[in-house]
Write a protein that holds these residues in place. Structure first.
Motif, PDB file in Angstrom:
ATOM      1  N   ALA A 150       0.824  -1.219   0.000  1.00 18.73           N
ATOM      2  CA  ALA A 150       0.000   0.000   0.000  1.00 18.73           C
ATOM      3  C   ALA A 150       0.855   1.265   0.000  1.00 18.73           C
ATOM      4  O   ALA A 150       0.327   2.368  -0.127  1.00 18.73           O
ATOM      5  CB  ALA A 150      -0.924  -0.008   1.208  1.00 18.73           C
ATOM      6  N   CYS A 151       2.173   1.093   0.147  1.00 17.66           N
ATOM      7  CA  CYS A 151       3.051   2.262   0.024  1.00 17.66           C
ATOM      8  C   CYS A 151       3.845   2.175  -1.289  1.00 17.66           C
ATOM      9  O   CYS A 151       4.691   3.014  -1.562  1.00 17.66           O
ATOM     10  CB  CYS A 151       3.975   2.388   1.236  1.00 17.66           C
ATOM     11  SG  CYS A 151       4.441   4.101   1.605  1.00 17.66           S
ATOM     12  N   GLY A 152       3.596   1.136  -2.076  1.00 11.86           N
ATOM     13  CA  GLY A 152       4.220   1.034  -3.397  1.00 11.86           C
ATOM     14  C   GLY A 152       5.719   0.800  -3.379  1.00 11.86           C
ATOM     15  O   GLY A 152       6.420   1.177  -4.317  1.00 11.86           O
ATOM     16  N   HIS A 153       6.232   0.149  -2.319  1.00 12.70           N
ATOM     17  CA  HIS A 153       7.686  -0.060  -2.272  1.00 12.70           C
ATOM     18  C   HIS A 153       8.149  -1.065  -3.327  1.00 12.70           C
ATOM     19  O   HIS A 153       9.333  -1.094  -3.666  1.00 12.70           O
ATOM     20  CB  HIS A 153       8.132  -0.462  -0.862  1.00 12.70           C
ATOM     21  CG  HIS A 153       7.942   0.636   0.154  1.00 12.70           C
ATOM     22  ND1 HIS A 153       8.372   0.551   1.447  1.00 12.70           N
ATOM     23  CD2 HIS A 153       7.373   1.859   0.043  1.00 12.70           C
ATOM     24  CE1 HIS A 153       8.062   1.657   2.103  1.00 12.70           C
ATOM     25  NE2 HIS A 153       7.440   2.468   1.273  1.00 12.70           N
ATOM     26  N   ASN A 154       7.216  -1.876  -3.861  1.00 10.29           N
ATOM     27  CA  ASN A 154       7.574  -2.720  -5.017  1.00 10.29           C
ATOM     28  C   ASN A 154       8.029  -1.843  -6.186  1.00 10.29           C
ATOM     29  O   ASN A 154       8.932  -2.211  -6.953  1.00 10.29           O
ATOM     30  CB  ASN A 154       6.379  -3.593  -5.428  1.00 10.29           C
ATOM     31  CG  ASN A 154       5.144  -2.792  -5.801  1.00 10.29           C
ATOM     32  OD1 ASN A 154       4.709  -1.938  -5.029  1.00 10.29           O
ATOM     33  ND2 ASN A 154       4.569  -3.041  -6.969  1.00 10.29           N
ATOM     34  N   ALA A 168      12.704  -2.407   5.767  1.00 13.74           N
ATOM     35  CA  ALA A 168      12.045  -1.852   6.964  1.00 13.74           C
ATOM     36  C   ALA A 168      11.968  -0.333   6.994  1.00 13.74           C
ATOM     37  O   ALA A 168      12.293   0.292   7.995  1.00 13.74           O
ATOM     38  CB  ALA A 168      12.752  -2.371   8.218  1.00 13.74           C
ATOM     39  N   GLU A 169      11.517   0.258   5.895  1.00 11.27           N
ATOM     40  CA  GLU A 169      11.255   1.708   5.959  1.00 11.27           C
ATOM     41  C   GLU A 169      10.033   1.986   6.812  1.00 11.27           C
ATOM     42  O   GLU A 169       9.954   2.991   7.506  1.00 11.27           O
ATOM     43  CB  GLU A 169      11.064   2.270   4.536  1.00 11.27           C
ATOM     44  CG  GLU A 169      11.025   3.790   4.476  1.00 11.27           C
ATOM     45  CD  GLU A 169       9.686   4.399   4.875  1.00 11.27           C
ATOM     46  OE1 GLU A 169       9.663   5.513   5.445  1.00 11.27           O
ATOM     47  OE2 GLU A 169       8.649   3.756   4.644  1.00 11.27           O
ATOM     48  N   GLU A 170       9.062   1.053   6.741  1.00 10.21           N
ATOM     49  CA  GLU A 170       7.804   1.260   7.477  1.00 10.21           C
ATOM     50  C   GLU A 170       8.000   0.930   8.955  1.00 10.21           C
ATOM     51  O   GLU A 170       7.677  -0.164   9.412  1.00 10.21           O
ATOM     52  CB  GLU A 170       6.681   0.394   6.887  1.00 10.21           C
ATOM     53  CG  GLU A 170       6.316   0.714   5.448  1.00 10.21           C
ATOM     54  CD  GLU A 170       5.536   2.025   5.300  1.00 10.21           C
ATOM     55  OE1 GLU A 170       5.188   2.656   6.320  1.00 10.21           O
ATOM     56  OE2 GLU A 170       5.276   2.400   4.140  1.00 10.21           O
ATOM     57  N   GLY A 171       8.563   1.854   9.684  1.00  9.90           N
ATOM     58  CA  GLY A 171       8.640   1.720  11.135  1.00  9.90           C
ATOM     59  C   GLY A 171       9.894   1.076  11.682  1.00  9.90           C
ATOM     60  O   GLY A 171      10.144   1.159  12.880  1.00  9.90           O
ATOM     61  N   VAL A 221      -1.682   6.779  -0.515  1.00 11.66           N
ATOM     62  CA  VAL A 221      -0.813   5.726   0.024  1.00 11.66           C
ATOM     63  C   VAL A 221      -1.355   5.228   1.361  1.00 11.66           C
ATOM     64  O   VAL A 221      -2.012   5.961   2.091  1.00 11.66           O
ATOM     65  CB  VAL A 221       0.659   6.189   0.195  1.00 11.66           C
ATOM     66  CG1 VAL A 221       1.363   6.287  -1.149  1.00 11.66           C
ATOM     67  CG2 VAL A 221       0.746   7.482   0.954  1.00 11.66           C
ATOM     68  N   HIS A 222      -1.056   3.960   1.637  1.00 12.03           N
ATOM     69  CA  HIS A 222      -1.510   3.256   2.844  1.00 12.03           C
ATOM     70  C   HIS A 222      -3.009   2.955   2.797  1.00 12.03           C
ATOM     71  O   HIS A 222      -3.663   2.908   3.838  1.00 12.03           O
ATOM     72  CB  HIS A 222      -1.134   4.005   4.140  1.00 12.03           C
ATOM     73  CG  HIS A 222       0.352   4.007   4.404  1.00 12.03           C
ATOM     74  ND1 HIS A 222       0.893   4.170   5.678  1.00 12.03           N
ATOM     75  CD2 HIS A 222       1.416   3.862   3.581  1.00 12.03           C
ATOM     76  CE1 HIS A 222       2.212   4.127   5.595  1.00 12.03           C
ATOM     77  NE2 HIS A 222       2.553   3.949   4.332  1.00 12.03           N
ATOM     78  N   THR A 223      -3.539   2.763   1.593  1.00 13.93           N
ATOM     79  CA  THR A 223      -4.910   2.250   1.462  1.00 13.93           C
ATOM     80  C   THR A 223      -4.862   1.025   0.541  1.00 13.93           C
ATOM     81  O   THR A 223      -3.932   0.869  -0.256  1.00 13.93           O
ATOM     82  CB  THR A 223      -5.873   3.271   0.834  1.00 13.93           C
ATOM     83  OG1 THR A 223      -5.460   3.546  -0.519  1.00 13.93           O
ATOM     84  CG2 THR A 223      -5.898   4.584   1.624  1.00 13.93           C
TER      85      THR A 223
HETATM   86 ZN   LIG Z   1       4.485   4.234   3.821  1.00  7.20          ZN
END
Ligand SMILES: [Zn+2]
Ligand SMILES: [Zn+2]
Length: 416
Positions: free
Chosen positions: A99-103, A136-139, A356-358
């Motif tokens: 949901a943050c598009g890190h792919n 691990a960018e998300e947190g 983002v994040h949905t």
């Molecule tokens: Zn994010």
């Protein structure tokens, strides 16, 4: 540095990225359909490092003491020359996937380094391109751990991009982010029978109530760009017992590291005052702070130029407007920008139903259209990296802006 001129090198890079497009699409979808949360990105780590190794990169798996981080480099600085670096994120969010598009971040980064590697090879460039796998960018602050392990030392630049939805943002080469951290607060008091002997108790719930109240009042005197938000995680279970423990989680964010230092101190004062007023003890556990992005203007200007070269339909606002617009997210790439001349541009993908994040953004991150835009960002990053490698005057400008920044606040242990 090379016998070819920069435009020839960039054309080689573009062609190599076009040739790799089917592989890039495969990797993109494989990441998207196997979402992995922080520090569990084993599939992503494997497919990215396997491909880079197959393409002739020197690959270090599980780099910097992190099992899902890597460093992959191509080229050499033994005869002189610089090293440009690109960050690949690939962690997902719990329950809602990519949901943050890190792919897409990983795909853009992969495209970029494949393009630069092809140009290094054909153009006989003295210099090196490094792909960092940054989990691990998300947190989880993966890049902060990597910074502390010395990963980015000696890099002439750090490039990455982040997809966004036009619902909440716009193409921004000069994007900024918020600086902040999250903490868990544990107040400890003393239980007592709430009816028979309440005077024997020390009420931990009262401490959390005071914290919420004083932070609420504090909001009247903070800046519009400051954010303090909190939730109560646990407190007592029975009304007839004075709660011995209460646990809350808060985040504290500001527009800059300087301002964050001020706001954090105000927050700490509220937190300690609640302990003093109630007689509780307080224990605060802070996560490493994500610092604000300090964009390198020279890198950003060239990036914007090359995005429009790859796709003239991609619109940017004026430089002043891009710089003025504060983005209300945080990223550990912010910390990297304090260590190395860097950019973290945002690019729009078509996600009409969600930011983002949905879950809607998760779906948008898998589309052909998002992939095409992502590959264009890869071409732009490759073109910028090549300029850093072969254009001495440009590289000197980039470094000079970094050297002129006042980064002294970053040394304060209070903001780590
Ligand atoms: Zn994010
Ligand atoms: Zn993200």
């Amino acid at each position: 540095m090379s016998n070819m001129d920069i435009k020839e090198l960039q054309a080689i890079s573009d062609a190599a990225i076009n040739e790799a497009n089917a592989v890039l699409r495969e990797i993109n979808l494989s990441l998207h359909s196997n979402p992995e949360i922080m520090y569990q990105e084993h599939h992503a780590h494997k497919i990215l490092t396997d491909l880079l190794e197959e393409r002739g990169f020197d690959v270090e798996r599980g780099a910097f003491g992190i099992s899902t981080a890597f460093r992959a480099s191509y080229g050499s600085t033994s005869g002189g020359g610089r090293t440009a670096s690109v960050n690949l994120e690939y962690d997902a969010l719990r329950d809602i996937g990519h949901a943050c598009g890190h792919n897409l971040i990983a795909t853009a980064g992969l495209a970029a380094v494949l393009g630069v590697a092809a140009a290094i090879k054909r153009g006989e460039i003295k210099g090196r391109i490094v792909a960092f796998g940054t989990p691990a960018e998300e947190g989880g602050g993966g890049k902060i751990k990597m910074l502390r392990a010395g990963a980015f030392e000696g890099m002439a630049c750090s490039l990455m991009v982040h997809p966004m939805s036009a619902r909440s943002s716009h193409n921004n080469a000069y994007s900024s982010s918020m600086c902040g951290s999250e903490l868990t607060i544990e107040y400890t008091g003393k239980p007592a029978h709430a009816m028979a002997a309440p005077w024997d108790g020390i009420n931990a719930l009262d401490a959390v109530t005071l914290l919420h109240t004083s932070v609420g009042l504090l909001r009247q005197q903070i800046m519009p760009t400051d954010r303090i938000r909190g939730v109560v995680l646990s407190t007592g279970q029975q009304s007839a017992v004075i709660p011995e423990k209460a646990v809350a989680r808060y985040c504290v964010r500001s527009a800059s590291l300087e301002r964050y230092r001020v706001l954090k101190q105000k927050f700490v004062n509220c937190m300690d005052a609640a302990a003093l007023a109630t007689g509780c003890t307080v224990k605060a556990t802070w996560l490493p702070a994500y610092w604000d992005i300090r964009t390198n203007d020279h890198l950003a200007a060239r990036y914007m130029h090359h995005v429009q070269r790859a796709d003239p339909d991609q619109q940017f606002r004026s430089v002043e407007e891009q710089k003025r617009c504060p983005d209300c997210y945080s990223t550990d790439q912010g910390n990297v920008t304090y260590a190395v001349p860097s950019i973290h541009p945002t690019f729009m993908i078509h996600s009409p139903d969600g930011a983002v994040h949905t879950r809607e953004f998760t779906a948008a991150a898998a589309t052909d259209d998002a992939h095409r835009r992502t590959v264009d960002q890869g071409k732009a990053m490759a073109a910028v990296a090549l300029e850093v490698l072969v254009d001495d005057a440009f590289a000197a400008q980039v470094q000079a802006q970094y050297d002129a920044m006042d980064l002294s606040v970053a040394k304060d242990p209070f903001v780590q």
